[in-house]
Motif scaffolding. Structure first.
Motif, short mmCIF file in Angstrom:
data_model
loop_
_atom_site.label_atom_id
_atom_site.label_comp_id
_atom_site.label_asym_id
_atom_site.label_seq_id
_atom_site.Cartn_x
_atom_site.Cartn_y
_atom_site.Cartn_z
N TYR A 58 0.79 -1.23 0.00
CA TYR A 58 0.00 0.00 0.00
C TYR A 58 0.83 1.29 0.00
CZ TYR A 58 -3.58 -3.35 1.29
OH TYR A 58 -4.42 -4.42 1.30
N ASP A 59 2.14 1.17 0.19
CA ASP A 59 2.99 2.35 0.33
C ASP A 59 4.15 2.31 -0.65
OD1 ASP A 59 1.65 3.30 2.81
OD2 ASP A 59 2.52 1.47 3.66
N ALA A 60 4.52 3.51 -1.11
CA ALA A 60 5.67 3.64 -2.02
C ALA A 60 6.44 4.89 -1.64
CB ALA A 60 5.18 3.74 -3.46
N GLU A 61 7.62 5.00 -2.21
CA GLU A 61 8.43 6.20 -2.00
C GLU A 61 8.83 6.78 -3.35
OE1 GLU A 61 12.83 7.72 -0.85
OE2 GLU A 61 12.34 5.65 -0.38
N LEU A 62 8.59 8.07 -3.50
CA LEU A 62 9.06 8.81 -4.66
C LEU A 62 10.47 9.29 -4.32
CD1 LEU A 62 8.35 10.51 -7.35
CD2 LEU A 62 8.08 12.38 -5.75
N LYS A 79 8.49 17.49 -14.60
CA LYS A 79 7.90 16.50 -15.52
C LYS A 79 8.16 15.08 -15.01
CE LYS A 79 7.63 19.20 -19.69
NZ LYS A 79 6.54 18.96 -20.59
N LEU A 80 9.33 14.83 -14.43
CA LEU A 80 9.61 13.51 -13.86
C LEU A 80 8.66 13.21 -12.70
CD1 LEU A 80 13.51 13.51 -13.87
CD2 LEU A 80 12.07 11.73 -14.90
N VAL A 81 8.51 14.16 -11.78
CA VAL A 81 7.64 13.96 -10.62
C VAL A 81 6.19 13.76 -11.08
CG1 VAL A 81 6.71 15.00 -8.51
CG2 VAL A 81 9.17 15.14 -9.00
N THR A 82 5.74 14.55 -12.02
CA THR A 82 4.38 14.40 -12.54
C THR A 82 4.17 13.00 -13.11
OG1 THR A 82 4.18 16.76 -13.03
CG2 THR A 82 2.70 15.28 -14.23
N PHE A 83 5.08 12.54 -13.96
CA PHE A 83 5.00 11.20 -14.55
C PHE A 83 4.95 10.13 -13.47
CE2 PHE A 83 6.99 7.28 -16.02
CZ PHE A 83 6.34 7.03 -17.22
N LEU A 84 5.83 10.24 -12.49
CA LEU A 84 5.90 9.22 -11.44
C LEU A 84 4.65 9.23 -10.57
CD1 LEU A 84 9.68 9.60 -10.64
CD2 LEU A 84 8.57 7.57 -11.62
N VAL A 85 4.19 10.41 -10.16
CA VAL A 85 2.99 10.51 -9.33
C VAL A 85 1.78 9.95 -10.08
CG1 VAL A 85 1.36 12.16 -8.29
CG2 VAL A 85 3.81 12.37 -7.82
N GLU A 86 1.72 10.16 -11.37
CA GLU A 86 0.61 9.63 -12.18
C GLU A 86 0.64 8.11 -12.24
OE1 GLU A 86 1.01 11.70 -15.91
OE2 GLU A 86 -0.03 13.49 -15.13
N ASN A 87 1.74 7.49 -11.85
CA ASN A 87 1.87 6.04 -11.88
C ASN A 87 1.87 5.43 -10.48
OD1 ASN A 87 2.44 4.89 -14.76
ND2 ASN A 87 3.41 6.89 -14.68
#
Length: 156
Positions: A58-62, A79-87
């Motif tokens: 249930y948990d992840a780390e960016l 753009k990297l953070v946006t892409f990663l958060v969207e996934n």
């Protein structure tokens, strides 16, 4: 000047390049078994990367957001953070351990300081937070983003 930044998932054969970048800046290395790694490109040249690391079901780390010094200031990290958060739809919470001077940057993406309920933070995140504050000269913060889409999905 219009710069065309492309963000895509790293390919298996790029793990050596990914970890070479992380090793150079003193970040923990990545594994495609636990990490979704994104690579930023400009005109086909790799200029940055970042990752989402699975911590629990249930948990992840960016983390691991890194942009080559020659390409900073043009919006690649955002753009990297946006892409990663969207996934991250499969996670209830996404933690982030930003350097203190980057707090406002991560707050723009919905991350907020973990101020209470430290007992709910996974041990792996807490130990990495402690490690970062021991290793790096800069203060490392502990942020979390609650995934409201996940909460809505589980309630239905």
């Amino acid at each position: 000047m219009d710069i065309n930044i492309t963000i895509r998932k790293a390919h298996d054969e790029e793990i050596h390049w990914v970890n070479e970048q992380y090793q150079r800046v003193g970040f923990k290395l990545s594994s495609f078994e636990t990490d979704l790694v994104a690579i930023a490109l400009i005109d086909g040249q790799k200029v940055g990367l970042g990752r989402i690391q699975k911590i629990t079901d249930y948990d992840a780390e960016l983390g691991g957001i890194y942009v080559s010094s020659d390409f900073r200031g043009v919006g690649i990290a955002a753009k990297l953070v946006t892409f990663l958060v969207e996934n991250t739809a499969q996670y209830r919470q996404v933690y982030c351990l930003p350097f203190e001077h980057l707090a406002a940057f991560y707050e723009k993406f919905g991350f907020e300081p973990v101020s209470d309920n430290m007992s709910e933070v996974p041990d792996l995140v807490l130990s990495k937070h402690h490690w970062c504050n021991e290793i790096y000269d800069q203060t490392t913060l502990l942020f979390v983003k609650h995934n409201t889409d996940f909460i809505k999905r589980s309630a239905s």
